[in-house]
Scaffold this motif. Structure first.
Motif, mmCIF file in Angstrom:
data_model
loop_
_atom_site.group_PDB
_atom_site.id
_atom_site.type_symbol
_atom_site.label_atom_id
_atom_site.label_comp_id
_atom_site.label_asym_id
_atom_site.label_seq_id
_atom_site.Cartn_x
_atom_site.Cartn_y
_atom_site.Cartn_z
ATOM 1 N N GLY A 166 25.104 -61.635 1.037
ATOM 2 C CA GLY A 166 23.184 -61.770 0.428
ATOM 3 C C GLY A 166 21.980 -61.640 1.915
ATOM 4 N N GLY A 167 21.148 -61.420 0.509
ATOM 5 C CA GLY A 167 19.942 -60.546 1.344
ATOM 6 C C GLY A 167 19.255 -59.585 0.976
ATOM 7 N N LEU A 168 18.259 -58.853 2.024
ATOM 8 C CA LEU A 168 17.858 -57.452 1.791
ATOM 9 C C LEU A 168 19.548 -56.979 0.939
ATOM 10 C CD1 LEU A 168 15.116 -56.370 4.324
ATOM 11 C CD2 LEU A 168 15.098 -57.538 1.698
ATOM 12 N N PRO A 169 19.588 -56.073 0.267
ATOM 13 C CA PRO A 169 20.221 -54.295 -0.375
ATOM 14 C C PRO A 169 20.748 -53.778 1.606
ATOM 15 C CG PRO A 169 18.813 -54.427 -2.031
ATOM 16 C CD PRO A 169 18.071 -55.111 -0.365
ATOM 17 N N LEU A 170 21.954 -53.601 0.628
ATOM 18 C CA LEU A 170 22.020 -52.740 2.218
ATOM 19 C C LEU A 170 23.624 -51.705 1.391
ATOM 20 C CD1 LEU A 170 22.782 -52.569 5.325
ATOM 21 C CD2 LEU A 170 24.963 -54.260 4.710
ATOM 22 N N THR A 171 23.342 -50.403 2.797
ATOM 23 C CA THR A 171 23.851 -49.084 2.031
ATOM 24 C C THR A 171 24.232 -48.697 3.095
ATOM 25 O OG1 THR A 171 22.042 -48.955 0.319
ATOM 26 C CG2 THR A 171 23.301 -46.655 1.436
ATOM 27 N N VAL A 172 25.452 -48.839 3.427
ATOM 28 C CA VAL A 172 26.390 -48.497 4.463
ATOM 29 C C VAL A 172 26.701 -46.651 4.287
ATOM 30 C CG1 VAL A 172 28.444 -48.486 6.081
ATOM 31 C CG2 VAL A 172 27.039 -50.353 4.757
ATOM 32 N N THR A 173 26.607 -46.267 5.668
ATOM 33 C CA THR A 173 26.737 -44.571 5.103
ATOM 34 C C THR A 173 27.630 -43.717 6.352
ATOM 35 O OG1 THR A 173 25.226 -42.275 4.438
ATOM 36 C CG2 THR A 173 24.275 -43.568 5.828
ATOM 37 N N THR A 174 27.955 -42.465 6.272
ATOM 38 C CA THR A 174 28.055 -41.497 7.523
ATOM 39 C C THR A 174 27.328 -40.303 7.345
ATOM 40 O OG1 THR A 174 30.539 -42.931 7.226
ATOM 41 C CG2 THR A 174 30.277 -40.710 8.535
ATOM 42 N N PRO A 175 26.862 -39.770 8.703
ATOM 43 C CA PRO A 175 26.495 -38.647 8.619
ATOM 44 C C PRO A 175 27.595 -37.402 8.646
ATOM 45 C CG PRO A 175 25.968 -39.708 10.498
ATOM 46 C CD PRO A 175 26.846 -40.497 10.171
ATOM 47 N N PRO A 176 26.549 -36.347 8.206
ATOM 48 C CA PRO A 176 28.089 -35.130 8.329
ATOM 49 C C PRO A 176 28.315 -35.375 10.124
ATOM 50 C CG PRO A 176 25.647 -34.781 7.190
ATOM 51 C CD PRO A 176 26.138 -36.029 7.495
ATOM 52 N N PRO A 177 29.237 -34.472 10.351
ATOM 53 C CA PRO A 177 29.189 -33.819 11.324
ATOM 54 C C PRO A 177 28.109 -33.591 12.530
ATOM 55 C CG PRO A 177 31.006 -32.765 9.943
ATOM 56 C CD PRO A 177 30.116 -33.458 9.423
ATOM 57 N N LEU A 178 27.949 -34.302 13.841
ATOM 58 C CA LEU A 178 27.317 -33.948 14.549
ATOM 59 C C LEU A 178 26.965 -32.369 15.087
ATOM 60 C CD1 LEU A 178 24.523 -35.282 16.433
ATOM 61 C CD2 LEU A 178 26.556 -35.567 18.188
ATOM 62 N N PRO A 179 25.390 -31.987 14.637
ATOM 63 C CA PRO A 179 25.575 -30.615 15.102
ATOM 64 C C PRO A 179 25.281 -30.316 16.694
ATOM 65 C CG PRO A 179 23.111 -31.635 13.702
ATOM 66 C CD PRO A 179 24.378 -32.703 13.791
ATOM 67 N N SER A 180 25.236 -28.550 16.717
ATOM 68 C CA SER A 180 24.489 -28.640 18.442
ATOM 69 C C SER A 180 23.039 -28.852 18.663
ATOM 70 C CB SER A 180 25.496 -27.302 18.568
ATOM 71 O OG SER A 180 24.632 -27.093 20.071
ATOM 72 N N GLY A 181 22.507 -29.242 19.278
ATOM 73 C CA GLY A 181 21.551 -29.342 20.094
ATOM 74 C C GLY A 181 20.895 -30.976 19.880
ATOM 75 N N TRP A 182 21.864 -31.871 19.218
ATOM 76 C CA TRP A 182 21.004 -33.216 18.518
ATOM 77 C C TRP A 182 21.942 -34.250 19.509
ATOM 78 C CZ3 TRP A 182 17.678 -35.046 14.149
ATOM 79 C CH2 TRP A 182 17.854 -33.785 13.624
ATOM 80 N N THR A 183 20.775 -35.351 18.870
ATOM 81 C CA THR A 183 21.947 -36.936 20.062
ATOM 82 C C THR A 183 22.189 -37.176 18.577
ATOM 83 O OG1 THR A 183 19.764 -38.007 19.864
ATOM 84 C CG2 THR A 183 20.454 -37.077 22.070
ATOM 85 N N GLY A 184 23.841 -37.727 18.812
ATOM 86 C CA GLY A 184 24.635 -38.933 17.673
ATOM 87 C C GLY A 184 23.194 -40.007 17.016
ATOM 88 N N LYS A 185 22.450 -40.287 17.952
ATOM 89 C CA LYS A 185 21.436 -41.188 17.558
ATOM 90 C C LYS A 185 20.098 -40.556 16.295
ATOM 91 C CE LYS A 185 18.315 -44.759 18.488
ATOM 92 N NZ LYS A 185 17.674 -45.675 19.622
ATOM 93 N N LEU A 186 20.329 -39.939 16.758
ATOM 94 C CA LEU A 186 19.205 -38.919 16.247
ATOM 95 C C LEU A 186 19.200 -38.625 14.510
ATOM 96 C CD1 LEU A 186 16.555 -37.746 18.886
ATOM 97 C CD2 LEU A 186 15.635 -39.871 17.340
ATOM 98 N N TRP A 187 20.728 -37.991 14.926
ATOM 99 C CA TRP A 187 21.467 -37.844 13.517
ATOM 100 C C TRP A 187 21.375 -38.359 12.531
ATOM 101 C CZ3 TRP A 187 21.162 -32.784 11.110
ATOM 102 C CH2 TRP A 187 22.543 -32.988 10.565
ATOM 103 N N ALA A 188 21.885 -39.417 13.147
ATOM 104 C CA ALA A 188 22.629 -40.505 12.155
ATOM 105 C C ALA A 188 20.854 -41.144 11.720
ATOM 106 C CB ALA A 188 23.111 -41.746 12.800
ATOM 107 N N VAL A 189 19.622 -41.261 12.485
ATOM 108 C CA VAL A 189 18.008 -41.727 12.056
ATOM 109 C C VAL A 189 17.863 -40.344 11.102
ATOM 110 C CG1 VAL A 189 16.013 -41.774 13.032
ATOM 111 C CG2 VAL A 189 18.059 -42.838 14.450
ATOM 112 N N ARG A 190 18.296 -39.228 11.492
ATOM 113 C CA ARG A 190 17.592 -38.578 10.395
ATOM 114 C C ARG A 190 18.332 -38.795 8.643
ATOM 115 N NH1 ARG A 190 19.769 -33.001 8.084
ATOM 116 N NH2 ARG A 190 17.773 -32.100 8.092
#
Length: 399
Positions: free
Chosen positions: A113-137
């Motif tokens: 329980g608690g706050l609603p949770l959404t679990v998702t996966t981003p598209p493949p990492l494009p060139s020029g992005w760090t993995g963390k920031l691509w996930a944040v976006r």
């Protein structure tokens, strides 16, 4: 008798000018750092202990990028889901193509329980992005129309009142970004030696008072706990504007401040209700070494001249004081002894508030020169790894 008496005089004459110059220069540096670098050593930049509740509680989306974090999520995610927030809030965990069951672990934890949770996966990492920031976006895109975005890391545990306190600070002070430096683990011997100095050096580079001053060129944030207004982020250019940043928290604060936003950074509280703390263990020197060396050379913009200047600066400011004190004692050179001891005393005195914040005994502050030597070596290693093509390596990715 003359040769016997003349030799020590020639030795003293050869040593004295160098040590007098460097010891006096080091002492002068510490005099300036103590009073002229934004009082960086003070630990009093905190959220108001008795907050004023805002007139309204905006909608908040909590964005958590996570890559192979199944081990730490049971110690961090429940605290996020249990936030006592008077308004509407939801948690979005972005599973960055983990191989250890991170997504499944998160969904299982949400069953309590608690706050609603959404679990998702981003598209493949494009060139020029760090993995963390691509996930944040990706998480920001899924946040919908939430006015506030709470960006945190999967290894950061939050007390149940943290989100409400951050929002209250942002709303009542009209801030565009509110960030807290998490209390890092200090359970092992190496953690107790390295971690307080890490925060101390960060504050020396980015004095919190200067960062919190509107119009100041200094801007900094802590990636583990940053609340940012959606419109301020969009005005700064969105996550894409810092897409390749290794030191993404500082880059985000700079982007927000450069676009006219107001930022605030402080230390996390001790109160369990308001605490923000890292739960990632660093067992042994190796993991701590890699934590620092991963981004040290990026902080210097991969510049060999800046690297050389940093090494010389660290040596002058942190290594000369104890060495000059020892040389002064050994040779009887009173000016060298006094200058070295004065510099070491100022260094120790400015470090004491941080050691107290981390519940370390006062004598531990005397070890800062040794810790600084380790950081100097970590910085050099960071440059070496960069030129070997292994710079900024994190969980199977190298940037």
């Amino acid at each position: 008798m003359w040769p016997i008496r003349a030799a020590p005089l020639r030795q003293t004459a050869g040593v004295t000018p160098f040590w007098i110059i460097v010891s006096l220069l080091s002492a002068a540096c510490w005099c300036w750092l103590t009073v002229g670098q934004g009082f960086f050593w003070r630990t009093d930049q905190r959220l108001p202990p008795h907050r004023i509740d805002p007139a309204r509680w905006p909608d908040v989306a909590v964005v958590v990028p996570a890559r192979d974090e199944a081990e730490v999520l049971p110690r961090s995610l429940p605290g996020l889901l249990a936030q006592k927030y008077p308004g509407r809030a939801r948690v979005i965990l972005v599973d960055d193509h983990s191989s250890d069951g991170t997504a499944e672990t998160a969904r299982r934890l949400a069953e309590a329980g608690g706050l609603p949770l959404t679990v998702t996966t981003p598209p493949p990492l494009p060139s020029g992005w760090t993995g963390k920031l691509w996930a944040v976006r990706h998480g920001v895109e899924l946040a919908g129309e939430a006015e506030l975005l709470f960006l945190t890391d999967a290894d950061i545990a939050h007390g149940p009142g943290v989100l409400a306190a951050l929002v209250a600070g942002a709303e009542t002070q009209r801030l565009d970004l509110v960030s807290q430096m998490a209390r890092l683990r200090t359970e092992t011997g190496w953690e107790r030696l390295i971690v307080p100095a890490f925060v101390y050096f960060f504050a020396q580079l980015y004095p919190f008072r200067w960062s919190n001053r509107p119009g100041s060129r200094t801007a900094a944030a802590a990636g583990g706990c940053s609340l940012v207004r959606r419109d301020a982020l969009e005005r700064a250019g969105g996550v894409a504007v810092i897409r390749g940043a290794v030191i993404d928290d500082v880059s985000l604060a700079r982007a927000v401040k450069r676009s006219g936003g107001r930022t605030w950074l402080g230390l996390a509280e001790r109160d369990p209700e308001l605490t923000v703390r890292s739960v990632r263990p660093y067992v042994g020197l190796g993991p701590l070494w890699r934590m620092v060396s991963r981004s040290a050379y990026a902080q210097l913009r991969h510049s060999p001249p800046l690297l050389l200047g940093t090494v010389l600066g660290l040596a002058l400011i942190y290594l000369v004081p104890p060495l000059a004190t020892a040389v002064g004692l050994a040779t009887g050179q009173l000016p060298v002894l006094l200058a070295g001891a004065a510099a070491w005393l100022l260094m120790t005195g400015t470090y004491l508030p941080m050691t107290r914040y981390y519940d370390r005994p006062a004598p531990a502050a005397l070890l800062l020169p040794f810790t600084a030597l380790l950081y100097l070596l970590m910085t050099v290693d960071s440059a070496v790894q960069h030129y070997l093509g292994r710079g900024a390596a994190w969980k199977g990715r190298t940037y």
